[in-house]
Design a protein around this motif. Structure first.
Motif, PDB file in Angstrom:
ATOM      1  N   UNK A  91      61.945  11.432 -86.099  1.00 45.55           N
ATOM      2  CA  UNK A  91      60.927  11.838 -86.963  1.00 45.55           C
ATOM      3  C   UNK A  91      61.599  11.905 -88.664  1.00 45.55           C
ATOM      4  N   UNK A  92      62.534  12.850 -88.558  1.00 45.19           N
ATOM      5  CA  UNK A  92      62.962  13.210 -90.039  1.00 45.19           C
ATOM      6  C   UNK A  92      63.250  11.876 -90.744  1.00 45.19           C
ATOM      7  N   UNK A  93      64.016  10.672 -90.170  1.00 41.51           N
ATOM      8  CA  UNK A  93      64.235   9.397 -90.863  1.00 41.51           C
ATOM      9  C   UNK A  93      63.017   8.688 -91.102  1.00 41.51           C
ATOM     10  N   UNK A  94      61.711   8.947 -90.347  1.00 39.68           N
ATOM     11  CA  UNK A  94      60.524   8.332 -90.601  1.00 39.68           C
ATOM     12  C   UNK A  94      59.781   9.135 -91.940  1.00 39.68           C
ATOM     13  N   UNK A  95      60.293  10.392 -92.005  1.00 45.55           N
ATOM     14  CA  UNK A  95      59.573  11.052 -93.086  1.00 45.55           C
ATOM     15  C   UNK A  95      60.126  10.658 -94.393  1.00 45.55           C
ATOM     16  N   UNK A  96      61.489  10.240 -94.503  1.00 42.04           N
ATOM     17  CA  UNK A  96      62.300   9.781 -95.589  1.00 42.04           C
ATOM     18  C   UNK A  96      61.166   8.703 -96.433  1.00 42.04           C
ATOM     19  N   UNK A  97      61.057   9.111 -97.647  1.00 44.32           N
ATOM     20  CA  UNK A  97      60.442   7.998 -98.353  1.00 44.32           C
ATOM     21  C   UNK A  97      58.991   8.184 -98.415  1.00 44.32           C
ATOM     22  N   UNK A  98      58.447   9.118 -97.417  1.00 44.57           N
ATOM     23  CA  UNK A  98      56.978   9.277 -97.371  1.00 44.57           C
ATOM     24  C   UNK A  98      56.484  10.677 -98.018  1.00 44.57           C
ATOM     25  N   UNK A  99      57.461  11.640 -97.822  1.00 41.53           N
ATOM     26  CA  UNK A  99      57.038  13.181 -98.424  1.00 41.53           C
ATOM     27  C   UNK A  99      57.429  13.121 -99.907  1.00 41.53           C
ATOM     28  N   UNK A 100      56.494  13.695-100.665  1.00 44.43           N
ATOM     29  CA  UNK A 100      56.659  13.926-102.154  1.00 44.43           C
ATOM     30  C   UNK A 100      57.992  14.319-102.279  1.00 44.43           C
ATOM     31  N   UNK A 101      58.376  14.966-101.825  1.00 47.86           N
ATOM     32  CA  UNK A 101      59.736  15.726-102.057  1.00 47.86           C
ATOM     33  C   UNK A 101      60.946  15.101-101.450  1.00 47.86           C
ATOM     34  N   UNK A 102      60.804  14.076-100.759  1.00 49.75           N
ATOM     35  CA  UNK A 102      61.741  13.207-100.222  1.00 49.75           C
ATOM     36  C   UNK A 102      61.605  11.916-100.652  1.00 49.75           C
ATOM     37  N   UNK A 103      61.402  11.367-101.790  1.00 51.89           N
ATOM     38  CA  UNK A 103      61.046  10.085-102.501  1.00 51.89           C
ATOM     39  C   UNK A 103      62.337   9.098-102.345  1.00 51.89           C
ATOM     40  N   UNK A 104      61.907   7.841-102.080  1.00 52.91           N
ATOM     41  CA  UNK A 104      63.143   6.994-102.114  1.00 52.91           C
ATOM     42  C   UNK A 104      63.532   6.761-103.390  1.00 52.91           C
ATOM     43  N   UNK A 105      64.823   6.852-103.533  1.00 49.62           N
ATOM     44  CA  UNK A 105      65.253   6.607-104.978  1.00 49.62           C
ATOM     45  C   UNK A 105      65.290   5.029-105.424  1.00 49.62           C
ATOM     46  N   UNK A 106      64.849   4.356-104.432  1.00 46.98           N
ATOM     47  CA  UNK A 106      64.736   2.863-104.907  1.00 46.98           C
ATOM     48  C   UNK A 106      63.345   2.513-104.919  1.00 46.98           C
ATOM     49  N   UNK A 107      62.336   3.231-105.134  1.00 42.07           N
ATOM     50  CA  UNK A 107      61.208   2.763-105.306  1.00 42.07           C
ATOM     51  C   UNK A 107      60.232   2.249-104.136  1.00 42.07           C
TER      52      UNK A 107
END
Length: 131
Positions: A91-107
């Protein structure tokens, strides 16, 4: 006969637990992943259920060697940095890039942003599911 009932109950609990995990995963917004964030993958916590799904997918337990040397996730494909268990990632990997405080640095953009509170609530639900 009581052993048979115990086995049936255990199978039923496992299926219910798997259904609950799949329902939780389905709530995570989709993300058009560009597969560029492998450098951010490191040691994470996951449930026994998630670990079991990963080891079943790989056919073995991931080696901890790379983790001890560089704190890199042992499930990243060597040289490429792609997740070898993307379809069954925790789950924590699934949340990466989908939570405002865990935004993907690659856009990479999710289908919708989760607030930090929504992400925390999902993690709490995963903890409640336990094994």
């Amino acid at each position: 006969s009581s052993l048979r009932l115990l086995r049936i109950a255990t199978i039923s609990m496992t299926l219910n637990n798997e259904s609950a995990w799949n329902a939780l995963y389905a709530e995570v917004p989709t993300l058009d992943c560009q597969r560029k964030c492998g450098a951010f993958c490191g040691p994470i916590c996951m449930s026994r259920y998630e670990w079991r799904r990963i080891t079943e997918t790989l056919g073995h337990e991931p080696a901890a060697t790379s983790l001890m040397v560089s704190l890199t996730c042992p499930m990243l494909t060597a040289g490429i940095g792609w997740c070898s268990v993307y379809q069954v990632r925790p789950l924590i990997c699934r949340l990466w890039g989908t939570v405002e405080s865990m935004k993907c640095p690659h856009g990479c953009q999710p289908s919708r942003w989760l607030t930090a509170d929504e992400g925390k609530a999902m993690i709490a639900r995963a903890a409640a599911l336990g094994a």
